[in-house]
Write a protein that holds these residues in place. Structure first.
Motif, short mmCIF file in Angstrom:
data_model
loop_
_atom_site.label_atom_id
_atom_site.label_comp_id
_atom_site.label_asym_id
_atom_site.label_seq_id
_atom_site.Cartn_x
_atom_site.Cartn_y
_atom_site.Cartn_z
N ALA A 187 -7.20 17.00 6.42
CA ALA A 187 -7.37 18.35 5.86
C ALA A 187 -8.36 18.34 4.70
CB ALA A 187 -6.03 18.91 5.40
N PHE A 188 -8.53 17.19 4.06
CA PHE A 188 -9.45 17.08 2.93
C PHE A 188 -10.87 16.76 3.37
CE2 PHE A 188 -5.33 16.80 1.11
CZ PHE A 188 -5.45 17.41 -0.12
N GLU A 189 -11.09 16.62 4.67
CA GLU A 189 -12.42 16.34 5.19
C GLU A 189 -13.14 17.60 5.65
OE1 GLU A 189 -11.84 13.40 8.22
OE2 GLU A 189 -10.95 11.99 6.82
N VAL A 190 -12.42 18.73 5.65
CA VAL A 190 -13.01 20.00 6.06
C VAL A 190 -13.76 20.56 4.85
CG1 VAL A 190 -12.52 22.32 6.87
CG2 VAL A 190 -11.16 20.42 7.72
N THR A 229 -15.97 18.46 -4.96
CA THR A 229 -14.76 17.87 -5.53
C THR A 229 -13.78 17.37 -4.47
OG1 THR A 229 -13.65 20.00 -5.66
CG2 THR A 229 -14.90 19.31 -7.61
N LEU A 230 -14.08 17.60 -3.20
CA LEU A 230 -13.12 17.22 -2.16
C LEU A 230 -12.91 15.71 -2.06
CD1 LEU A 230 -13.61 19.77 0.73
CD2 LEU A 230 -11.61 19.42 -0.69
N ALA A 231 -13.91 14.92 -2.38
CA ALA A 231 -13.74 13.45 -2.32
C ALA A 231 -12.70 13.01 -3.36
CB ALA A 231 -15.06 12.75 -2.55
N THR A 232 -12.76 13.58 -4.54
CA THR A 232 -11.77 13.26 -5.57
C THR A 232 -10.40 13.75 -5.15
OG1 THR A 232 -13.46 13.39 -7.29
CG2 THR A 232 -11.16 13.59 -8.01
N ALA A 233 -10.34 14.96 -4.60
CA ALA A 233 -9.07 15.51 -4.13
C ALA A 233 -8.50 14.64 -3.01
CB ALA A 233 -9.25 16.94 -3.65
N ALA A 234 -9.34 14.13 -2.12
CA ALA A 234 -8.89 13.27 -1.02
C ALA A 234 -8.29 11.98 -1.55
CB ALA A 234 -10.03 12.98 -0.06
N ALA A 235 -8.88 11.43 -2.60
CA ALA A 235 -8.34 10.20 -3.21
C ALA A 235 -6.97 10.47 -3.83
CB ALA A 235 -9.31 9.66 -4.25
N ILE A 236 -6.81 11.60 -4.47
CA ILE A 236 -5.52 11.98 -5.04
C ILE A 236 -4.51 12.20 -3.92
CG2 ILE A 236 -4.28 13.73 -6.38
CD1 ILE A 236 -6.99 14.16 -7.90
N ALA A 237 -4.94 12.85 -2.84
CA ALA A 237 -4.05 13.11 -1.70
C ALA A 237 -3.55 11.80 -1.10
CB ALA A 237 -4.78 13.93 -0.64
N ALA A 238 -4.42 10.81 -1.02
CA ALA A 238 -4.02 9.51 -0.47
C ALA A 238 -2.89 8.90 -1.31
CB ALA A 238 -5.21 8.57 -0.39
N VAL A 239 -2.98 9.04 -2.61
CA VAL A 239 -1.93 8.52 -3.50
C VAL A 239 -0.64 9.31 -3.30
CG1 VAL A 239 -1.23 8.21 -5.92
CG2 VAL A 239 -3.56 7.61 -5.20
N LEU A 240 -0.75 10.62 -3.22
CA LEU A 240 0.44 11.46 -3.00
C LEU A 240 1.12 11.10 -1.68
CD1 LEU A 240 -0.88 14.97 -4.14
CD2 LEU A 240 0.87 13.58 -5.28
N VAL A 241 0.33 10.95 -0.63
CA VAL A 241 0.88 10.62 0.69
C VAL A 241 1.52 9.24 0.65
CG1 VAL A 241 0.26 10.11 3.09
CG2 VAL A 241 -0.63 12.18 1.98
N GLU A 242 0.86 8.29 0.04
CA GLU A 242 1.41 6.93 -0.05
C GLU A 242 2.74 6.92 -0.80
OE1 GLU A 242 0.12 2.71 -2.04
OE2 GLU A 242 -1.43 3.89 -1.02
N ASN A 243 2.82 7.68 -1.87
CA ASN A 243 4.07 7.73 -2.66
C ASN A 243 5.18 8.50 -1.94
OD1 ASN A 243 2.94 6.24 -4.74
ND2 ASN A 243 2.33 8.06 -5.91
#
Length: 191
Positions: free
Chosen positions: A94-97, A170-184
């Motif tokens: 969803a963060f790649e759109v 800013t989506l690349a930064t948001a995608a990195a944050i999303a990866a942390v949220l998903v991992e947690n």
């Protein structure tokens, strides 16, 4: 003549006029905003008369709502309906759109009336979008799928607005944050 061939006032539609009006509206609303787009300009770009425009749409409010309805009626099928991705991968996809500013956020910002048809549609869309994220989070095994869905929706909306305000990506930064949220949120699995 069927009802489909008639406009909202029961009058015959011109060939392709409705589609030209919607297409011109989507372009102008995106490029210069809803409030800065006048009906005269819209008619000129769509190559229709004001009479034709009002035969298809009762007013600008109805036209704005129609543009939003058409923008993403199935709520990111290119992400959520992909069978080649795991639910976890769909959450991050969803963060790649890439879109400039979410048109639903733009409409909500420009239209102050919470009961306006476009605001109602924007609200319903955002709820449905969060529900799709929540469903994918549930499928992926998140401990609290509702919380993860809400966090990811908020993150995407914030990234969209911030991109517009700062005129930067800013989506690349948001995608990195999303990866942390998903991992947690989904223990025992790596992104």
């Amino acid at each position: 003549m069927t009802e489909v061939e008639k406009g909202p006032r029961g009058m015959r539609r011109g060939r392709g006029a409705r589609e030209r009006i919607v297409s011109a509206s989507q372009q102008l609303f995106r490029d210069q905003g809803i409030n800065c787009t006048g009906m005269d300009q819209l008619c000129a770009v769509a190559e229709v008369s004001k009479r034709t425009l009002y035969q298809h749409f009762a007013g600008k409010d109805e036209l704005i709502a129609e543009c939003l309805r058409r923008f993403d009626p199935d709520i990111l099928p290119e992400v959520f309906d992909r069978t080649d991705l795991t639910p976890r991968e769909r959450l991050l996809a969803a963060f790649e759109v890439h879109a400039p500013l979410c048109p639903f956020i733009a409409a909500a910002v420009e239209i102050p009336d919470p009961g306006h048809p476009a605001r109602v549609y924007a609200r319903d869309y955002k709820k449905a979008f969060t529900a799709r994220l929540t469903d994918a989070a549930r499928e992926a095994g998140a401990a609290d799928p509702e919380q993860l869905g809400e966090q990811l929706a908020l993150l995407l909306d914030g990234a969209s607005a911030r991109s517009r305000v700062l005129n930067t990506e800013t989506l690349a930064t948001a995608a990195a944050i999303a990866a942390v949220l998903v991992e947690n949120a989904i223990p025992g699995q790596r992104v």
